[in-house]
Write an enzyme that holds these catalytic residues in place. Structure first.
Site, PDB file in Angstrom:
ATOM      1  N   LYS A  30       0.652   2.339   8.367  1.00  0.00           N
ATOM      2  CA  LYS A  30       1.916   2.993   7.734  1.00  0.00           C
ATOM      3  C   LYS A  30       1.634   4.341   6.963  1.00  0.00           C
ATOM      4  CE  LYS A  30       2.382   0.841   3.262  1.00  0.00           C
ATOM      5  NZ  LYS A  30       3.052  -0.252   2.532  1.00  0.00           N
ATOM      6  N   ARG A  46      -6.642  -0.671   9.098  1.00  0.00           N
ATOM      7  CA  ARG A  46      -6.894  -1.982   9.533  1.00  0.00           C
ATOM      8  C   ARG A  46      -5.750  -2.541  10.129  1.00  0.00           C
ATOM      9  NH1 ARG A  46      -8.496  -4.626   3.852  1.00  0.00           N
ATOM     10  NH2 ARG A  46      -7.300  -2.808   2.994  1.00  0.00           N
ATOM     11  N   CYS A  68      -2.434  -7.007   5.481  1.00  0.00           N
ATOM     12  CA  CYS A  68      -1.773  -8.306   5.129  1.00  0.00           C
ATOM     13  C   CYS A  68      -0.963  -9.327   6.029  1.00  0.00           C
ATOM     14  CB  CYS A  68      -0.728  -8.072   3.820  1.00  0.00           C
ATOM     15  SG  CYS A  68      -1.591  -7.708   2.320  1.00  0.00           S
ATOM     16  N   ASN A  73       5.341 -13.285   2.817  1.00  0.00           N
ATOM     17  CA  ASN A  73       4.959 -12.348   3.723  1.00  0.00           C
ATOM     18  C   ASN A  73       5.022 -12.765   5.141  1.00  0.00           C
ATOM     19  OD1 ASN A  73       3.857 -10.145   2.195  1.00  0.00           O
ATOM     20  ND2 ASN A  73       1.815 -10.896   2.416  1.00  0.00           N
ATOM     21  N   GLY A  99      10.153  -1.015  15.697  1.00  0.00           N
ATOM     22  CA  GLY A  99       8.823  -0.141  15.865  1.00  0.00           C
ATOM     23  C   GLY A  99       7.465  -0.694  16.779  1.00  0.00           C
ATOM     24  N   GLU A 156       0.881  -0.998  -0.015  1.00  0.00           N
ATOM     25  CA  GLU A 156      -0.028   0.047  -0.008  1.00  0.00           C
ATOM     26  C   GLU A 156       0.647   1.173  -0.030  1.00  0.00           C
ATOM     27  OE1 GLU A 156      -3.259   0.040   2.815  1.00  0.00           O
ATOM     28  OE2 GLU A 156      -3.758  -1.872   2.430  1.00  0.00           O
TER      29      GLU A 156
HETATM   30  C1  UDX Z   1       2.783  -5.941   2.558  1.00  0.00           C
HETATM   31  C2  UDX Z   1       3.855  -6.467   1.655  1.00  0.00           C
HETATM   32  O1  UDX Z   1       4.986  -5.876   1.845  1.00  0.00           O
HETATM   33  C3  UDX Z   1       3.158  -6.797   0.172  1.00  0.00           C
HETATM   34  O2  UDX Z   1       4.261  -7.143  -0.529  1.00  0.00           O
HETATM   35  C4  UDX Z   1       1.878  -7.479   0.226  1.00  0.00           C
HETATM   36  O3  UDX Z   1       1.716  -8.039  -0.578  1.00  0.00           O
HETATM   37  C5  UDX Z   1       0.914  -7.176   1.334  1.00  0.00           C
HETATM   38  O4  UDX Z   1       1.442  -6.739   2.369  1.00  0.00           O
HETATM   39  P1  UDX Z   1       1.821  -3.688   3.263  1.00  0.00           P
HETATM   40  O5  UDX Z   1       0.896  -4.396   3.908  1.00  0.00           O
HETATM   41  O6  UDX Z   1       1.272  -2.641   2.350  1.00  0.00           O
HETATM   42  O7  UDX Z   1       2.515  -4.586   2.127  1.00  0.00           O
HETATM   43  O8  UDX Z   1       2.926  -2.825   4.089  1.00  0.00           O
HETATM   44  P2  UDX Z   1       4.250  -3.072   4.315  1.00  0.00           P
HETATM   45  O9  UDX Z   1       5.036  -1.855   3.677  1.00  0.00           O
HETATM   46  O10 UDX Z   1       4.788  -4.426   3.813  1.00  0.00           O
HETATM   47  O11 UDX Z   1       4.642  -2.622   5.785  1.00  0.00           O
HETATM   48  C6  UDX Z   1       3.572  -3.713   6.697  1.00  0.00           C
HETATM   49  C7  UDX Z   1       3.875  -3.470   8.084  1.00  0.00           C
HETATM   50  O12 UDX Z   1       5.270  -3.752   8.665  1.00  0.00           O
HETATM   51  C8  UDX Z   1       3.469  -1.855   8.520  1.00  0.00           C
HETATM   52  O13 UDX Z   1       2.792  -1.950   9.485  1.00  0.00           O
HETATM   53  C9  UDX Z   1       4.899  -1.535   8.689  1.00  0.00           C
HETATM   54  O14 UDX Z   1       4.890  -0.203   9.451  1.00  0.00           O
HETATM   55  C10 UDX Z   1       5.465  -2.611   9.387  1.00  0.00           C
HETATM   56  N1  UDX Z   1       7.057  -2.509   9.219  1.00  0.00           N
HETATM   57  C11 UDX Z   1       7.624  -2.667   8.014  1.00  0.00           C
HETATM   58  C12 UDX Z   1       7.956  -2.361  10.244  1.00  0.00           C
HETATM   59  O15 UDX Z   1       7.432  -2.304  11.522  1.00  0.00           O
HETATM   60  N2  UDX Z   1       9.404  -2.376  10.096  1.00  0.00           N
HETATM   61  C13 UDX Z   1       9.699  -2.604   9.125  1.00  0.00           C
HETATM   62  O16 UDX Z   1      11.070  -2.721   8.861  1.00  0.00           O
HETATM   63  C14 UDX Z   1       9.081  -2.729   7.616  1.00  0.00           C
END
Ligand code: UDX
Length: 438
Positions: A329, A336, A268, A216, A261, A158
């Site tokens: 994020k 969600r 997802c 994932n 964090g 996203e």
């Molecule tokens: C994710 C996957 O990256 C994507 O490939 C998939 O198909 C859908 O799910 P998304 O949910 O949009 O994408 O967000 P993403 O950027 O992956 O972050 C997911 C969560 O992890 C967020 O809450 C983010 O804050 C957290 N996060 C991410 C961390 O806490 N630390 C990190 O280093 C990276």
């Protein structure tokens, strides 16, 4: 080539718009007539950078349209994508009600050859079920129509979904072994990316379905790993960002997804990790690493909430907390399973007043926590706060006017759950500063 995409949620809409940008003729279908009417007026149901322009251009140029008529869209399409929701049931299993309904509807309304592709994230074995549901409907009407089933999982983030679709790290296509026709059609559909030298993983359906969960679950594990490391750092006076950098420079590990964090959230990771653990258990396999990842994520949310309470003297009852960031994020209005929301809700339940601001997710957050005091910007949120909590790392929170923030707050205390500030800078600006794993 004509493509129908069933379900105009996040994945369906981005997929449909991006295929139309490739020059393919796309109809995006949804049962929700209001949503379709809004899309026809150019109004997007979600906030995603670049999506409105992409949709507008392709609609104007006649390659993209919206409809609530599944039958007509399916009849005219060679490839039908299923992109409807797959919510988690209470036990963590995946609810396939919408997938089944769509598969059966597809079965009821075609007579020529189709490739039916699952885009939604579905447990292993769903491809087989989709085949069975369609076949049952064909049998009922006595049709001998042929069709192929394929899996083409999405890996869209996203906030970066269009870039991820147009310049993916890889495309995974799963077809039944020996189904050359379906594979050729899928490759043809993705030809612009083939020409781009995007790596393609061609596999059977189960492998494609599993690859999404594997990716994932692994990323979620990386996050839980660094979050546990952050707790260790706090105990021994280490700096988790230094540890993450030292780890990440090892090319076998890589530096991405090592930001400590408040824990991962979104539509997802929480759902997919639960679902993977659940279907592994059903298959008699203990997916222990994922089970631990899920537990560590829950603990991290509790840990940072406790950190806020501790910074405020042990209890937040009667306190005012200025709270920045509500979406799970940055660059999305999606709340969600947002850690920010869970933390804010806990603080409200503890008796705190939350003065909140988020650049995109105010309406959504106000619906799920009506007690939030919604403010027009970060500085209004800071007025009278006993502490400032940064829960989501939107860019506009990275360079706050610190003297102005300090003047608005009742107490110069910042709790930075995303480690976007430097401790020495905050101390120099006269703040008490608390962060994660440092
Ligand atoms: C994710 C996957 O990256 C994507 O490939 C998939 O198909 C859908 O799910 P998304 O949910 O949009 O994408 O967000 P993403 O950027 O992956 O972050 C997911 C969560 O992890 C967020 O809450 C983010 O804050 C957290 N996060 C991410 C961390 O806490 N630390 C990190 O280093 C990276």
């Amino acid at each position: 080539m004509n493509v129908a995409v069933i379900g105009t949620g996040y994945v369906g809409l981005v997929t449909g718009a991006c295929f139309s940008e490739f020059g393919v003729q796309v109809v995006c279908v949804d049962k929700d007539a209001d949503k379709i009417a809004a899309l026809r007026r150019g109004q997007m149901p979600i906030y995603e950078p670049g999506l409105e322009d992409l949709v507008g251009r392709n609609v104007r140029e006649g390659r993209l349209s919206f409809s609530s008529d599944t039958a007509e869209a399916v009849q005219n399409a060679l490839v039908v994508f299923i992109a409807v929701g797959t919510p988690a049931a209470v036990d963590g299993s995946t609810d396939l009600t919408f997938i089944e309904a769509v598969a059966r509807e597809i079965g009821r309304c075609f007579d020529g050859y189709k490739v039916v592709v699952t885009k939604s994230t579905v447990p292993v074995g769903t491809g087989k079920k989709v085949r069975r549901w369609i076949q049952e409907e064909l049998d009922i009407k006595g049709s001998s129509a042929r069709f192929s089933v394929a899996s083409n999982p999405e890996f869209l983030r996203e906030g970066a979904a269009i870039g991820d679709f147009m310049r993916p790290d890889r495309v995974v296509i799963g077809t039944d072994e020996g189904d050359e026709q379906a594979l050729a059609i899928m490759k043809d559909l993705y030809r612009p990316l083939f020409l781009n030298e995007t790596p393609f993983v061609i596999a059977n359906v189960a492998t494609a379905e599993l690859s999404k969960y594997a990716a994932n679950a692994f990323l979620a594990t990386k996050i839980s790993f660094i979050n546990e490391m952050s707790i260790l750092c706090e105990r021994v006076g280490g700096d988790v960002q230094g540890v993450a950098r030292a780890m990440g420079l090892d090319k076998r590990i890589g530096s991405k997804f090592l930001h400590a964090g408040p824990g991962y959230g979104g539509s997802c990771f929480p759902k997919d990790t639960l679902s993977a653990a659940h279907f592994a258990r059903e298959l008699g396999v203990d997916f222990e690493i994922v089970e631990a990842t899920i537990r560590a994520n829950k603990r991290q949310r509790d840990h940072v909430t406790q950190k806020i309470r501790a910074a405020l003297g042990g209890s937040v009852a009667g306190k005012t907390i200025s709270f920045l960031g509500l979406s799970f994020k940055p660059e999305t209005d999606d709340v969600r399973d947002s850690p920010a929301i869970e933390i804010a809700r806990n603080l409200v339940e503890d008796g705190a007043t939350i003065r909140a601001f988020d650049p995109q997710a105010m309406a959504e957050a106000g619906e799920v926590i009506p007690q939030l005091v919604l403010c027009k910007d970060a500085y209004e949120a800071c007025e009278g706060g006993d502490a400032l909590v940064i829960a989501t790392e939107w860019n506009q929170f990275r360079m706050l006017d610190l003297p102005r923030v300090k003047e608005k707050l009742a107490e110069a205390l910042m709790i930075d759950l995303r480690n976007i500030y430097r401790a020495d800078a905050l101390t120099a600006a006269g703040f008490e500063y608390v962060s994660v794993g440092r």
